[in-house]
Design a protein around this motif. Sequence first.
Motif, short mmCIF file in Angstrom:
data_model
loop_
_atom_site.label_atom_id
_atom_site.label_comp_id
_atom_site.label_asym_id
_atom_site.label_seq_id
_atom_site.Cartn_x
_atom_site.Cartn_y
_atom_site.Cartn_z
N LYS A 259 0.83 -1.21 0.00
CA LYS A 259 0.00 0.00 0.00
C LYS A 259 0.87 1.26 0.00
N GLU B 29 -6.11 -0.58 -0.62
CA GLU B 29 -6.51 -0.67 0.77
C GLU B 29 -6.12 -2.01 1.37
N TRP C 227 -16.61 -2.15 1.00
CA TRP C 227 -15.84 -1.13 0.29
C TRP C 227 -16.44 -0.86 -1.08
#
Length: 695
Positions: A165, A172, A185
């Motif tokens: 990340k 994410e 998400w």
Amino acid sequence: MERPVTVQSTEGISVLTIDHPPANALSAAVVAALTTALAETLGSSGTRAIVLAARGKTFPAGIDIRDFDEPERTAALGELCLAIERAPVPVIAAVHGTILGGGLELAMAAHYRLADRRAQFGLPDAAVGLCPGAGGTQRLPRLVGAGPAIDLLLTGRTIGAADAKKIGLIDEVAEGPLPIFAMKWVKAALGTGLAPRPVSAGPGRLADKPSELKAIETRRAALKSGAGSLQERIVDCVQAAMLLPFEAALTFERTAFEDLAASPASRALRHVFIAERRARTPPLDDPAPPLSVTRIGIFGAGLTGTGISAACLDAGFDVTLVDPNLERLEAGVDNIIDIYDRQEKRGRINAATRDARIARLQGKTDPAALADAELVIETMPEDADAKRRAFAILDAVMPREAILATNTATIDIDGLAAGTGRAPHVVGLHFLTPAHVIRLVEVVVAMETTDAVIATAFAVARKLRKVPILSAVSEGFVTERLLGAYQQAAEYLVEDGATIAGVDAAMRAYGFPIGPFQLADLSGLDEGDARRARYAAAGARKTTLAARLQALGRDGRRAGRGFHLYDDAGEILRDDPEVTHVIAEMRALSQRAAQNFAPDDIQRRCLAAMANEGARIMGEEVAQRPSDIDLAAILGFGFPRWRGGPMMAADLTGLLRVKRDLDAYAGDDPAFWSPAPLFSELVKNGRAFGDLNDA
């Protein structure tokens, strides 16, 4: 057979789940099923987003390596990645486990990437002589920048989710279970206008061209290999991501991939990869489950015993090191502690790990301390009487069901087993020195060894992070026999006109880390005495060079002089008149005409000697597969991995050519050089050693 890809849709979110145990490898069937599922899902008017996921332990951990021999199969993954990237709805990869190679290329083709916090990412293609072939060298630098991309591509190292990340590889890291996090998400993102985001749509991290080109050239300048090499081709592909339109750069990458896939080096490296994977399972017709082993006993606190002890401690076993000689025991325990002190000093382990490993070690002089060990490995000096005495002591104190192993390289294990009351539970475990470093262990099967004991030996070897190969009882087993043939051929070359330095240089140029005479000096010249005697007894030409040097006190590195002369720092001094004189005197007495050997001549003779010994080993059924012989040479004494081992190297050279070389050499010394019967059989039937690996 169940479909390798399933589709489930909820509220316009279609989850395409790969289910192809054990590692969800992107085989031709999986790629085809995923391509079909993607097309069908995109054809549904209600699809708002697509999630790529996987069941089991991991998101795809690469392509099935056997498919690299079929260009059309690997090309299909590239087409799938393009189809994902061009999807008119957002595609989200929800990944877990080890996302490697083609699996990471698949994830990078998605528009967004979500990862489990324990996920690991990498592109290890270089380890098998390849660059990525489905867009990996193009999408990765756009996501993370040229410098980090080249580093990941060249080293093949893996990084965790947090680091992924940080550099921009993923979007994410999941909080909690990945499937639940991913659905939340996606739903939330759709509510705020989530749209496709193809990696190829812009330069991404490559936008600052001058800076990125400088990073590329910096890494190119650090390469040790020349133009056209694997490393150079990988850097070229990353540079193409900056300089060419995306479609043209994909074609550039694909050409590089196909060129590398067809190269002998990549074929050899893929062979070794498969060989190591194949070697993990004992080749038994009816495999038995392994016995439980948590505590291991080591009998003998010498260099080998302490090395094996360290390897066992590293793997989490409780270890009892026993030596009746208190002084030797104390020195052995000190040696183990010193191993961990050095590892801590070099940053390989921390103090807590060092202390935890040492805490699982007991040092004892009384063999009765081994009464609770499920496996005891005897490591006494290579003397038949000493080992028989050790076996008698151990047999008396160990539980009846415990396994008694010997680390011998030359002693008859059947004879040792016959002197015990546990012959079915006796096995050979031949570690090479230093045992805590070298990854090879030979599992030597005695006449009465049970399948359960063999399976246990393999399971223990795997836990030690070793590569086990199965061997039948034979003097020298596999590794020592191969090494013996190599060093015998090297000594013949010097007696016939080559120089010691010339032979070592030729074999280093072939890819060995050190030459055969440097290796002999490390071991000590006396280590080859039994081998020389064995060949002489079989009718081969007797070699006298080593004996003459030993008579002068030249015993090897430990004496500061052997085949080579060494300075105080252990570096070779090239000018050694004493050895030159001994060789000249030896040739004069033998009345052999000195020949001129080019480096290629030296390499061909040494390869032929090893391949021929390997063929004999196969013919005697000492080894089960040619690939095991290759592993013995690569892991045992440094045969270059990218050459594939002596049997694969012979296949790549052509068995007919190698046989012709052997026939030519046999005119001088038939007992050593005459081709093994297996050579003639394979040549006659148009087959290769590789054809025997899955037989």
